[in-house]
Design an enzyme around this catalytic site. Sequence first.
Site, mmCIF file in Angstrom:
data_model
loop_
_atom_site.group_PDB
_atom_site.id
_atom_site.type_symbol
_atom_site.label_atom_id
_atom_site.label_comp_id
_atom_site.label_asym_id
_atom_site.label_seq_id
_atom_site.Cartn_x
_atom_site.Cartn_y
_atom_site.Cartn_z
ATOM 1 C CE LYS A 112 -4.424 -1.536 1.743
ATOM 2 N NZ LYS A 112 -5.460 -1.334 2.758
ATOM 3 C CE LYS A 194 -4.853 -8.874 -1.218
ATOM 4 N NZ LYS A 194 -5.062 -8.486 0.143
ATOM 5 C CE LYS A 197 -13.210 -4.868 1.057
ATOM 6 N NZ LYS A 197 -13.006 -4.743 2.493
HETATM 7 P P1 TYM Z 1 -10.183 -6.624 4.451
HETATM 8 O O1 TYM Z 1 -11.259 -5.644 4.710
HETATM 9 O O2 TYM Z 1 -9.206 -6.333 3.372
HETATM 10 O O3 TYM Z 1 -10.822 -8.046 4.103
HETATM 11 C C1 TYM Z 1 -11.785 -8.685 4.922
HETATM 12 C C2 TYM Z 1 -11.543 -10.188 4.925
HETATM 13 O O4 TYM Z 1 -11.585 -10.730 3.599
HETATM 14 C C3 TYM Z 1 -10.425 -11.531 3.371
HETATM 15 N N1 TYM Z 1 -10.046 -11.459 1.948
HETATM 16 C C4 TYM Z 1 -9.890 -12.516 1.143
HETATM 17 N N2 TYM Z 1 -10.025 -13.841 1.357
HETATM 18 C C5 TYM Z 1 -9.818 -14.673 0.303
HETATM 19 N N3 TYM Z 1 -9.478 -14.247 -0.944
HETATM 20 C C6 TYM Z 1 -9.316 -12.934 -1.206
HETATM 21 N N4 TYM Z 1 -9.010 -12.519 -2.434
HETATM 22 C C7 TYM Z 1 -9.518 -12.001 -0.139
HETATM 23 N N5 TYM Z 1 -9.465 -10.639 -0.042
HETATM 24 C C8 TYM Z 1 -9.783 -10.325 1.241
HETATM 25 C C9 TYM Z 1 -9.364 -10.908 4.250
HETATM 26 O O5 TYM Z 1 -8.322 -11.818 4.526
HETATM 27 C C10 TYM Z 1 -10.143 -10.541 5.482
HETATM 28 O O6 TYM Z 1 -10.263 -11.644 6.349
HETATM 29 N N6 TYM Z 1 -6.856 -5.782 8.070
HETATM 30 C C11 TYM Z 1 -8.127 -6.423 7.782
HETATM 31 C C12 TYM Z 1 -9.286 -5.924 8.619
HETATM 32 C C13 TYM Z 1 -9.098 -6.050 10.105
HETATM 33 C C14 TYM Z 1 -9.113 -7.245 10.881
HETATM 34 C C15 TYM Z 1 -8.965 -6.839 12.243
HETATM 35 C C16 TYM Z 1 -9.230 -8.593 10.555
HETATM 36 C C17 TYM Z 1 -8.948 -5.025 10.983
HETATM 37 N N7 TYM Z 1 -8.860 -5.464 12.277
HETATM 38 C C18 TYM Z 1 -8.921 -7.780 13.264
HETATM 39 C C19 TYM Z 1 -9.189 -9.520 11.616
HETATM 40 C C20 TYM Z 1 -9.029 -9.118 12.948
HETATM 41 C C21 TYM Z 1 -8.465 -6.142 6.327
HETATM 42 O O7 TYM Z 1 -7.999 -5.221 5.729
HETATM 43 O O8 TYM Z 1 -9.433 -6.956 5.805
#
Ligand code: TYM
Length: 331
Positions: A112, A194, A197
């Site tokens: 990022k 992957k 977003k």
């Molecule tokens: P975020 O918002 O990017 O994504 C949310 C969840 O979706 C999963 N994910 C995927 N899984 C499979 N294939 C993909 N292509 C894919 N893209 C996204 C992510 O692994 C995630 O589980 N940092 C985190 C948010 C967060 C969080 C937390 C998660 C903040 N605090 C505490 C767990 C515990 C994030 O950006 O997720």
Amino acid sequence: PRKIFSGIQPTGSVHLGNYLGAIRKWTQLQNSRDDVTVCIVDMHSITMPHNPPVLRENIFTMAATLLACGVDPAKSTLFVQSSVLEHCEFNWILSSMTTTPRLAQLPQFKEKSRLVRDIPLGLYVYPVLQAADIMLYKATHVPVGADQLQHIQLAQHLARTFNGRYGELFPVCHAMIEEGDASRVLSLRDPSKKMSKSEANPKATINLCDAPELIMEKIKKAITDFTSDITYNPDSRPGVSNLVNIHAQVTGQTIQSVLDEAKTLDTAKYKERVADAVIEHLRPIRERVQEQLSNKNELIYMLEMGAEKARSQAQQTMRDVKQRLGLGTYA
Ligand code: TYM
């Protein structure tokens, strides 16, 4: 007992990767009577440039989408991160227990920070706030996609560091990452990456609220290769294998039974088959999102109730933390 916590950023639309990699798992856990807390992490979303009215809209859309996917506020705690002040308070404390080189080497930061010219400090501290999210609720299990593993490892490190310095208080959480490929749904335009977003090309991701025709178009145009039969080999044929994986996930079949059914099809025909399955699976979700969004006051009330439940746990943890650290004026 297991204590489940996970979070999702209210940035852009929810895509198939979020759904298959994480959200669906949360609903399954909640229905198996685990204690599940799900957080819409708006504080994380402002670490990259953002537009305030859009963020506010996205928070509601995210809440509606999570409900539509089956997160049930009667069984789980669903809330917005900025409504519980303790996340930021604990973030500060944990920042003082983290070293800068450890944060600089995390892959999401490296990715990022390339997208902006001047790197915001928030982007750097991002994973510390994530550790605070997890630890505030003393989570034992964190269901996430494979891309979050390094962040969970930081949370484990911080729990151990805290326990070592100030006495046992936090469980060291486990990352629950689905075996196989649900944990990593790939981009339809570049299967070496992957589904994400932050992807610029809208054709690369399937959003849960995409219209059926759009889903059909995106999957038909998905990058595959020059072999026409359907096989599963994520290393040598990532594009086709990604479709097979998605197909298996949305129909609840095994990879093998999907392959058996696709024996007589070429890639073009197979793509239509996959698109139909995805469309069918997402149709009821898409309808429920619209329903949920039509009653914003109810959404606000539901999120406030969730925040109240979360807050009382978070406050208890912060009392213990401050006590251990010698902060404040406790007798
Ligand atoms: P975020 O918002 O990017 O994504 C949310 C969840 O979706 C999963 N994910 C995927 N899984 C499979 N294939 C993909 N292509 C894919 N893209 C996204 C992510 O692994 C995630 O589980 N940092 C985190 C948010 C967060 C969080 C937390 C998660 C903040 N605090 C505490 C767990 C515990 C994030 O950006 O997720």
